[in-house]
Design an enzyme around this catalytic site. Sequence first.
Site, PDB file in Angstrom:
ATOM      1  N   ILE A  33      -0.429  11.714   3.756  1.00  0.00           N
ATOM      2  CA  ILE A  33      -0.420  10.300   3.360  1.00  0.00           C
ATOM      3  C   ILE A  33      -1.386   9.548   4.264  1.00  0.00           C
ATOM      4  CG2 ILE A  33       0.972   8.199   3.230  1.00  0.00           C
ATOM      5  CD1 ILE A  33       3.309   9.851   2.352  1.00  0.00           C
ATOM      6  N   ARG A  68       6.813   9.476   0.504  1.00  0.00           N
ATOM      7  CA  ARG A  68       7.213   8.118   0.905  1.00  0.00           C
ATOM      8  C   ARG A  68       8.460   8.065   1.800  1.00  0.00           C
ATOM      9  NH1 ARG A  68       5.359   7.151  -4.455  1.00  0.00           N
ATOM     10  NH2 ARG A  68       3.694   5.574  -4.597  1.00  0.00           N
ATOM     11  N   TYR A 113       0.826  -1.209   0.000  1.00  0.00           N
ATOM     12  CA  TYR A 113       0.000   0.000   0.000  1.00  0.00           C
ATOM     13  C   TYR A 113       0.856   1.253   0.000  1.00  0.00           C
ATOM     14  CZ  TYR A 113      -3.454   3.493   1.116  1.00  0.00           C
ATOM     15  OH  TYR A 113      -4.239   4.607   1.053  1.00  0.00           O
ATOM     16  N   SER A 156      -3.890  14.312   6.584  1.00  0.00           N
ATOM     17  CA  SER A 156      -4.639  13.641   5.528  1.00  0.00           C
ATOM     18  C   SER A 156      -6.091  13.410   5.942  1.00  0.00           C
ATOM     19  CB  SER A 156      -3.994  12.286   5.216  1.00  0.00           C
ATOM     20  OG  SER A 156      -4.815  11.516   4.355  1.00  0.00           O
ATOM     21  N   TYR A 197     -10.273  15.469   0.897  1.00  0.00           N
ATOM     22  CA  TYR A 197     -10.945  14.707  -0.149  1.00  0.00           C
ATOM     23  C   TYR A 197     -12.427  15.078  -0.090  1.00  0.00           C
ATOM     24  CZ  TYR A 197      -7.011  11.512  -1.019  1.00  0.00           C
ATOM     25  OH  TYR A 197      -5.798  10.967  -1.370  1.00  0.00           O
ATOM     26  N   THR A 247      -7.501  17.971  -2.834  1.00  0.00           N
ATOM     27  CA  THR A 247      -6.866  17.029  -3.754  1.00  0.00           C
ATOM     28  C   THR A 247      -7.800  16.745  -4.924  1.00  0.00           C
ATOM     29  OG1 THR A 247      -5.516  16.030  -2.034  1.00  0.00           O
ATOM     30  CG2 THR A 247      -5.934  14.700  -3.982  1.00  0.00           C
ATOM     31  N   HIS A 271       0.150  12.570  -7.572  1.00  0.00           N
ATOM     32  CA  HIS A 271      -0.166  11.676  -6.454  1.00  0.00           C
ATOM     33  C   HIS A 271       0.905  10.595  -6.280  1.00  0.00           C
ATOM     34  CE1 HIS A 271      -3.613  11.277  -3.676  1.00  0.00           C
ATOM     35  NE2 HIS A 271      -3.175  10.051  -3.486  1.00  0.00           N
ATOM     36  N   ASP A 288       5.002  18.182  -5.568  1.00  0.00           N
ATOM     37  CA  ASP A 288       4.878  16.910  -4.874  1.00  0.00           C
ATOM     38  C   ASP A 288       5.075  15.814  -5.918  1.00  0.00           C
ATOM     39  OD1 ASP A 288       3.276  15.132  -2.662  1.00  0.00           O
ATOM     40  OD2 ASP A 288       2.486  14.696  -4.644  1.00  0.00           O
ATOM     41  N   LYS A 303      -4.279  20.569  -5.155  1.00  0.00           N
ATOM     42  CA  LYS A 303      -3.220  19.568  -5.278  1.00  0.00           C
ATOM     43  C   LYS A 303      -3.588  18.589  -6.393  1.00  0.00           C
ATOM     44  CE  LYS A 303      -0.695  16.116  -2.522  1.00  0.00           C
ATOM     45  NZ  LYS A 303      -1.056  14.871  -3.236  1.00  0.00           N
ATOM     46  N   ARG A 320      -4.343  -0.218  -8.763  1.00  0.00           N
ATOM     47  CA  ARG A 320      -3.089  -0.480  -8.062  1.00  0.00           C
ATOM     48  C   ARG A 320      -2.851  -1.980  -7.930  1.00  0.00           C
ATOM     49  NH1 ARG A 320      -4.196   4.141  -3.380  1.00  0.00           N
ATOM     50  NH2 ARG A 320      -4.445   5.872  -4.859  1.00  0.00           N
TER      51      ARG A 320
END
Length: 417
Positions: free
Chosen positions: A102, A370, A48, A130, A154, A180, A316, A346, A292, A189
């Site tokens: 994140i 990350r 993830y 987040s 969001y 976002t 993203h 970003d 974003k 994914r």
Amino acid sequence: MTNMGPGRTRQTQVYVRGLGGERPAVPVAPERLQAAAQAKLAAADFAYIAGGAGAERTMRANLAAFERVRLLPRGLSGRRERDLGVELFGQSLGSPLLLAPIGVLEAAHAEADLAVARAAAAEGVPFIFSSQASVPMEQCAAAMGATPRWFQLYWGTDDEVTRSFVRRAEACGASAIVLTLDTTLLGWRPRDLDLGSLPFLRGRGIAQYLSDPVFRSRLDASLPAPGTAPPRTAALLRAGAELRARGRPYHLSLTQMRAAAARFTATYTRPDLGWDDLSRLREWTGLPILLKGILHPDDAREAVTRGVDGLIVSNHGGRQIDGEVAALDMLPDVVAVAGDLPVLLDSGVRTGSDVAKALALGARAVLLGRPYVYGLAIAGEAGVREVIQNVLAEFDLTLGLLGVGAARELGARHVVR
């Protein structure tokens, strides 16, 4: 003693400890940092955090874009000390580094967002909370003291929940709202799909919702009817145990937690989010609004006309569209049409020299993603602090070696594309 700056200070600290046989707990090199985190994490959790969309071409493109930009130093123009500070929305920040929002940070460490908030405060770096946090924003804000914090939004299908998030962000001292744009649908994914693992279905990463009075008020209406409980398979029993545990801090029963996870997954994305919605967001808050996920110059132009306060060029982190354009590649084009609007970057930032490249191409600041999560996985709060220290140390040394005295002095003359 003359101030050595964060670069030489960090170097000296590491090398002096090395004399006694001590090596850093958190690797400095980006590849080793990721590998050390992977060794600590369960397969689904690492998937993830580290995974991207499709064949992960966009993730690789983000890194390749930084490879293509070359720094160009000038000789005999260095400074004894460097000023890393920048100003954003009337706030003076100690560096151009912010911690990106994140979700599901509990996948990396039990203390999740709270550990990151404490690390950010200790290092004086803003943290963007987040919407998909594992710890409510109020707890993180309390841990940060006066350190700036923003809130990433969001916009789901329940406008009242969205509005409640904005009110709570204002109340806990957020100094900006980051809307976002690139996750109105969940990207494809494969790492997660191959493991059949979506953390939200297990009640992970939905702490902002579970702690929200409006969202909680919706739960009674969404409870399953009597006699419709799922069959008691072993997998469902395990999932139920997880949901029950996650519901305890919020005084929710297992049934309510199941309803909460189901309601969240059914409402958190909104594919039809449009430009006209920005006017409603502006009515809801007086805080600066950043968008974003801006990549196209025409979107940047539209944002300017709509009166937003800042832009974040981002894809993203390569998690949404496979084969998408690299964020850094689009940064100069967005900056060219943004006028006086602050533009941040970003996606793909791994090192202090990456920070310098982004600023030279016009970014006012950058979001680190990350790498700090890998530090969190390795050593919790201390690991996040080490990652921040390492990135800023390299950034400071890069400025000095380029012959630049201040972060704000970086420009196109310092890079070759």
